[in-house]
Enzyme design. Structure first.
Site, mmCIF file in Angstrom:
data_model
loop_
_atom_site.group_PDB
_atom_site.id
_atom_site.type_symbol
_atom_site.label_atom_id
_atom_site.label_comp_id
_atom_site.label_asym_id
_atom_site.label_seq_id
_atom_site.Cartn_x
_atom_site.Cartn_y
_atom_site.Cartn_z
ATOM 1 N N GLN A 164 -9.486 -0.521 0.282
ATOM 2 C CA GLN A 164 -10.006 0.216 1.485
ATOM 3 C C GLN A 164 -10.583 1.567 1.522
ATOM 4 O OE1 GLN A 164 -10.445 -1.575 4.793
ATOM 5 N NE2 GLN A 164 -11.694 0.388 5.291
ATOM 6 N N HIS A 168 -3.218 0.321 0.635
ATOM 7 C CA HIS A 168 -4.572 -0.524 0.722
ATOM 8 C C HIS A 168 -5.493 0.392 0.116
ATOM 9 C CE1 HIS A 168 -7.189 -3.456 2.132
ATOM 10 N NE2 HIS A 168 -7.236 -3.179 3.474
ATOM 11 N N ARG A 197 -3.418 -10.271 -1.598
ATOM 12 C CA ARG A 197 -2.876 -9.613 -0.693
ATOM 13 C C ARG A 197 -1.482 -10.034 -0.213
ATOM 14 N NH1 ARG A 197 -6.094 -8.500 4.950
ATOM 15 N NH2 ARG A 197 -6.606 -6.896 3.711
HETATM 16 N N1 CP Z 1 -9.954 -3.933 6.393
HETATM 17 C C1 CP Z 1 -9.423 -5.137 5.987
HETATM 18 O O1 CP Z 1 -8.936 -5.061 5.062
HETATM 19 O O2 CP Z 1 -9.822 -6.167 6.811
HETATM 20 P P1 CP Z 1 -9.278 -7.830 6.646
HETATM 21 O O3 CP Z 1 -8.098 -7.462 6.931
HETATM 22 O O4 CP Z 1 -10.228 -8.582 7.376
HETATM 23 O O5 CP Z 1 -9.555 -7.933 5.221
HETATM 24 N N1 NVA Z 2 -2.375 -1.665 8.643
HETATM 25 C C1 NVA Z 2 -3.215 -2.787 8.866
HETATM 26 C C2 NVA Z 2 -4.421 -2.846 8.095
HETATM 27 C C3 NVA Z 2 -5.219 -4.200 8.126
HETATM 28 C C4 NVA Z 2 -6.632 -4.230 7.292
HETATM 29 C C5 NVA Z 2 -2.426 -3.970 8.305
HETATM 30 O O1 NVA Z 2 -1.674 -3.922 7.484
HETATM 31 O O2 NVA Z 2 -2.378 -5.179 9.123
#
Ligand code: CP
Ligand code: NVA
Length: 307
Positions: free
Chosen positions: A136, A133, A106
């Site tokens: 997801q 992402h 991440r």
């Molecule tokens: N939706 C998602 O990626 O959640 P987290 O930020 O908790 O991993």
């Molecule tokens: N768009 C959000 C998604 C979090 C899971 C972010 O990048 O913070």
């Protein structure tokens, strides 16, 4: 092309039949887990997990998923590794590839995940970048499959800030044959590069792709309404943006403007009563916790096929 050994960074790297294989594997592994059938497909394998940003779902679902597959996951943060002291991402990728069978990361900038993928000799999985992402959206498509029995021919309306989640929705849902409408205020619409690429995909897969600046117009005839936070991780809160996005809040009036059996989705974490009202989030159309659960099953499918 074989899925084994590939990176999972960008959904547009895959064909429809490949994404379908990931989804079918996820459905199968979910059934096995619910029935208590053994499915230790990754016995003795290790996953390195690099988190440059916070996470609840991604961290826990990858770690638990790897355990359920018979493998092991390591949680690595810049502050506890030499990444925090300036060792390059490229060198880190080469070293981790000598110990581990895959790397999940991440990151802030999408360039960082690309750099990791360039130098790693094991599969790299994108656990969220500022641009995309993909994991997801695999969980989300598994959830839509479960609730609607199909993906092809359905309409998904994403309303709110155009971001990493909406970019991956545009790509993944288009590849799987869904019509996609993005409802975002001017100034917060998808980036040109993603629009161009998804327009090509929508021609290839005979779907429609629309960007509108009105939430009600976006959700007309929608089978799925999706929203996400106004401010993604790494972005400063800003009054002008909040005011521009407030009319795109997913509330009961907006749900009533879609199909009667519409499902409402959010990747979570939600900012209750900002982008999504508690009434809708806790109401009968919401499938947000199914999505969260399916992160586990979808990612087990991804890891099993790549590793
Ligand atoms: N939706 C998602 O990626 O959640 P987290 O930020 O908790 O991993
Ligand atoms: N768009 C959000 C998604 C979090 C899971 C972010 O990048 O913070």
């Amino acid at each position: 092309m074989r899925l084994k050994g590939r990176n999972f960074v960008d959904l547009s790297d895959f064909e429809r039949f490949e994404l379908r294989r990931f989804l079918d594997t996820a459905h199968d592994l979910k059934r096995k887990q619910k029935r208590g059938e053994p499915h230790e497909l990754l016995k003795g394998k290790s996953l390195a997990m690099i988190f440059m940003k916070s996470s609840t779902r991604t961290r826990v679902s990858f770690e638990v998923g790897m355990t359920q597959l018979g493998g092991h996951a390591l949680y690595l943060q810049p502050s506890g590794t030499q990444l925090g002291r300036g060792e390059t991402i490229g060198d880190t990728a080469q070293v981790l590839s000598r110990y581990c069978d895959a790397i999940m990361a991440r990151v802030y900038s999408h360039d960082e995940i690309m750099e990791l993928a360039e130098h790693a000799t094991v599969p790299v999985i994108n656990g969220l970048s500022d641009l995309l992402h993909p994991c997801q959206i695999m969980a989300d498509m598994q959830t839509i499959d479960e609730h609607k029995g199909r993906l092809e021919g359905l309409k998904i309306a994403y309303v709110g800030d155009s971001n990493n989640v909406s970019n991956s929705i545009m790509q993944g849902c288009t590849i799987m044959g869904m019509d996609v409408t993005i409802g975002s205020p001017k100034g917060y619409t998808p980036p040109e590069k993603i629009l161009k690429k998804t327009t090509e995909l929508s021609k290839k897969y005979h779907t429609t792709l629309e960007v509108v600046n009105d939430a009600k117009e976006a959700v007309k005839n929608a089978d799925v309404i999706y929203t996400d936070t106004f401010f993604s991780m790494g972005q400063e809160r800003d009054k002008a943006k909040e005011e521009a996005l407030m009319p795109f809040q997913v509330n009961q009036a907006l749900v009533d403007a879609a199909k009667e059996d519409v499902i409402v989705m959010h990747c979570l974490p939600a900012h209750r009563d900002e982008e999504l009202t508690s009434e809708v989030m806790d109401g009968p159309h919401s499938v947000v916790f199914d999505q969260a659960e399916n992160r586990l099953h979808a990612q087990k499918g991804i890891m099993a096929l790549l590793i």
